[in-house]
Design an enzyme around this catalytic site. Structure first.
Site, PDB file in Angstrom:
ATOM      1  CE  LYS A 180      -2.393   2.884   2.114  1.00 30.81           C
ATOM      2  NZ  LYS A 180      -2.166   4.322   1.874  1.00 30.81           N
ATOM      3  N   GLY A 233       5.023   4.721   9.768  1.00 34.32           N
ATOM      4  CA  GLY A 233       4.100   5.854   9.827  1.00 34.32           C
ATOM      5  C   GLY A 233       4.008   6.400  11.239  1.00 34.32           C
ATOM      6  CB  SER A 234       1.488   8.576  12.752  1.00 33.64           C
ATOM      7  OG  SER A 234       0.286   7.837  12.760  1.00 33.64           O
ATOM      8  CB  VAL A 237      -1.708   5.004  12.093  1.00 36.05           C
ATOM      9  CG1 VAL A 237      -2.119   3.953  11.063  1.00 36.05           C
ATOM     10  CG2 VAL A 237      -2.540   6.262  11.928  1.00 36.05           C
ATOM     11  CD  GLU A 255      11.273   3.536  11.232  1.00 35.87           C
ATOM     12  OE1 GLU A 255      11.427   4.065  12.352  1.00 35.87           O
ATOM     13  OE2 GLU A 255      11.304   4.150  10.182  1.00 35.87           O
ATOM     14  CB  CYS A 289      10.849   8.847  11.317  1.00 34.47           C
ATOM     15  SG  CYS A 289      11.713   7.635  10.389  1.00 34.47           S
ATOM     16  CD  GLU A 385       8.021  12.022  14.153  1.00 39.66           C
ATOM     17  OE1 GLU A 385       6.962  11.398  14.091  1.00 39.66           O
ATOM     18  OE2 GLU A 385       9.102  11.586  13.720  1.00 39.66           O
TER      19      GLU A 385
HETATM   20  C1  UN1 Z   1      16.678   8.126   6.282  1.00 39.26           C
HETATM   21  O1  UN1 Z   1      16.916   8.868   7.226  1.00 39.26           O
HETATM   22  O2  UN1 Z   1      17.297   8.207   5.201  1.00 39.26           O
HETATM   23  O3  UN1 Z   1      10.253   7.505   7.574  1.00 39.26           O
HETATM   24  C2  UN1 Z   1      15.644   7.088   6.349  1.00 39.26           C
HETATM   25  C3  UN1 Z   1      11.412   7.808   7.843  1.00 39.26           C
HETATM   26  C4  UN1 Z   1      12.357   6.697   8.172  1.00 39.26           C
HETATM   27  C5  UN1 Z   1      13.418   6.508   7.167  1.00 39.26           C
HETATM   28  C6  UN1 Z   1      14.548   7.431   7.311  1.00 39.26           C
HETATM   29  N1  UN1 Z   1      11.600   5.482   8.270  1.00 39.26           N
HETATM   30  O4  UN1 Z   1      11.757   8.968   7.830  1.00 39.26           O
END
Ligand code: UN1
Length: 491
Positions: A180, A233-234, A237, A255, A289, A385
């Site tokens: 997705k 994502g967040s 969620v 992640e 992130c 964040e």
């Molecule tokens: C990076 O810093 O190159 O969603 C990767 C994000 C992380 C990936 C960062 N999962 O920003």
């Protein structure tokens, strides 16, 4: 370019075919730089599309899983070539639809091909371990096997790197995939589907859907044929996905966010630290992130660092993301713009905005790189964040204080320290609450061949990327293989 992407509307890729959404509904994607411009029209997929994709992936699974891994890898090589051949187009589309500055989009497009080449190598690496048996005439070993259908729910902020770093290990280890794509960056991800199609991937091995997470994503989370879900994502969620999917015994990997600190010690190379702080906090408009949110500077160099940082921000190139010199472009949409400006407005109550803090384009969702100082450690910008080009500056007395304050958040994705002192480096790598640690470099960035992932509330489940990815995308079985008795062999 084939008409599936340039045509309007674009289509989902399911069971080896380009399909409209089952409902016939579609959505318009607009440019964050020039919101009156529509960058494409995409299927607004819902549960029916999710079910069809899971079914296609399920049908393709036995054939794909039974292929020797080296044959699976051959598709990766061809797909990587196809991505490289159209890397510039992918980068342009990425920049147009989600606003990442072109210079970063170009690197990300190429990185996708590199990820595939790395993952292809897994075909020639061990998939089990041999043990000494406890009885005679036995082979005792482990074997890693594919899981089945896996669902990948991906964000818009790395619209090709993240889909590819999830699908590559999933596929090479013999699973079939429903991917997705992020709502705000469908075209970039559809390029990947096209490149795999060009490479001749068997129908149904990779299925790619566009649309809203609340509709199509929800079906993937609930569908009993989906054996594993990898989500980026967040936090809210991600947690909802985990709670629902793990309740039906589905594997989950999350992640999530970060609140990443960069610690500058008095002995640091200040210009390098400033450069890293700028890149970490403001490239991709802070929409990573791994972005730097807090910059903690030792008090004896605080004023010096602050001055250099303000000068660097003033010299930064901010504006049209399609201009290859631009370092900071717009944020992804109007909702994000408002949320970020709202957080800055709240920060003004007890902090001082040293740079930026305002929208700087009437049309584009552009926020000037923003630096705030004087915030308490429990202020919103110190703990939460805020996904935009905003960072806060703090001063500290000694390393003990720095590490304690750097760790005083619920997140633990990435962290950086600038110092020349090996003793500090060692303590930082042992004590900082982060999964990704940078010494004398910025908090963002991820090499393709090493594990990536956070600790604390930044993640859940095994890490992604590198060889670590095998943990999530395969299951280990243990085989006690007793030899036939000698008489049987002789008979
Ligand atoms: C990076 O810093 O190159 O969603 C990767 C994000 C992380 C990936 C960062 N999962 O920003």
């Amino acid at each position: 370019m084939s008409e599936t992407l340039t045509g309007s509307p674009a289509k989902n890729y399911v069971g080896g075919e380009w399909r409209e959404s089952a409902s016939g509904e579609s959505y318009e994607k607009r440019s964050p730089w020039r919101p009156s411009e529509v960058t494409g029209v995409y299927p607004a997929s819902d549960a029916a599309d999710g079910r069809a994709a899971v079914e296609a992936a399920g049908n393709a699974f036995p054939g794909w899983a039974s292929l020797p891994a080296a044959q699976r890898a051959a598709y990766f090589g061809r797909t990587a070539n196809a991505i490289e051949a159209r890397a510039e187009q992918i980068a342009q589309d990425m920049t147009a639809e989600m606003g990442k500055p072109l210079r970063e989009s170009r690197l990300e497009a190429i990185r996708a091909a590199t990820i595939l080449r790395f993952a292809a190598g897994e075909a020639w690496r061990p998939i089990g371990e041999l043990y000494a048996p406890s009885v005679p005439n036995q082979l005792l070993y482990t074997l890693r096997r594919p899981l089945g259908v896996v669902a990948l729910i991906t964000p818009w902020n790395f619209p090709i790197a993240i889909p590819v770093w999830k699908l590559a290990p999933a596929l090479i280890h013999g699973n079939t995939v429903v991917l997705k794509l992020g709502y705000e960056a469908p075209r970039t991800g559809l390029h990947v589907a096209e490149c795999f199609a060009e490479a001749g991937l068997p129908a149904g091995v990779l299925n790619v859907l566009t649309g809203a997470g609340s509709k199509v994503g929800a079906e993937l989370v609930r569908n009993p044929s989906v054996r594993a879900i990898s989500f980026t994502g967040s936090v809210p969620v991600g947690r909802a996905v985990r709670d629902e999917a793990t309740a039906r015994n589905c594997r989950v990997q999350l992640e999530l966010g970060g609140q990443n600190p960069l610690v500058v010690m008095a002995d640091a190379e200040l210009d390098r630290a400033v450069e890293a702080a700028y890149a970490g906090a403001f490239w991709s408009a802070g929409q990573k992130c791994t972005a730097t949110r807090r910059i903690l500077v030792q008090d004896s160099v605080y004023d010096d660092f602050r001055e250099r940082m303000i000068a660097r921000i003033a010299a930064g190139k901010v504006g049209d993301p399609a201009d290859p010199d631009v370092e900071v472009g717009p944020v992804v949409n109007e909702g994000a713009l408002e949320e970020i400006l709202g957080a800055i407005a709240r920060a003004r109550k007890d902090g001082t905005v040293l740079a930026g803090g305002v929208r700087t384009d009437d049309d584009g969702y552009l926020i000037a790189p923003t630096l705030v100082e004087g915030l308490a450690d429990d202020a919103e910008l110190s703990c939460e964040e805020v996904f935009g080009p905003v960072a806060a500056l703090y001063s500290f007395e000694d390393f003990d204080e720095a590490i304690e304050r750097a760790n005083a958040v619920r997140f633990g994705l990435s962290a950086a320290v600038f110092t020349r002192d090996q003793h500090v480096v060692q303590r930082f790598s042992e004590e900082i609450g982060a999964g990704i640690i940078h010494v004398n470099s910025q908090t963002a960035g991820a090499d393709v061949h090493v594990p990536f992932g956070g600790v604390k509330e930044s993640g859940w489940g095994p890490h992604e990327q590198g060889r670590a990815a095998i943990e999530f995308y395969s299951e280990t079985v243990t085989v006690y293989q007793d030899a036939p008795l000698p008489e049987t062999r002789l008979a």
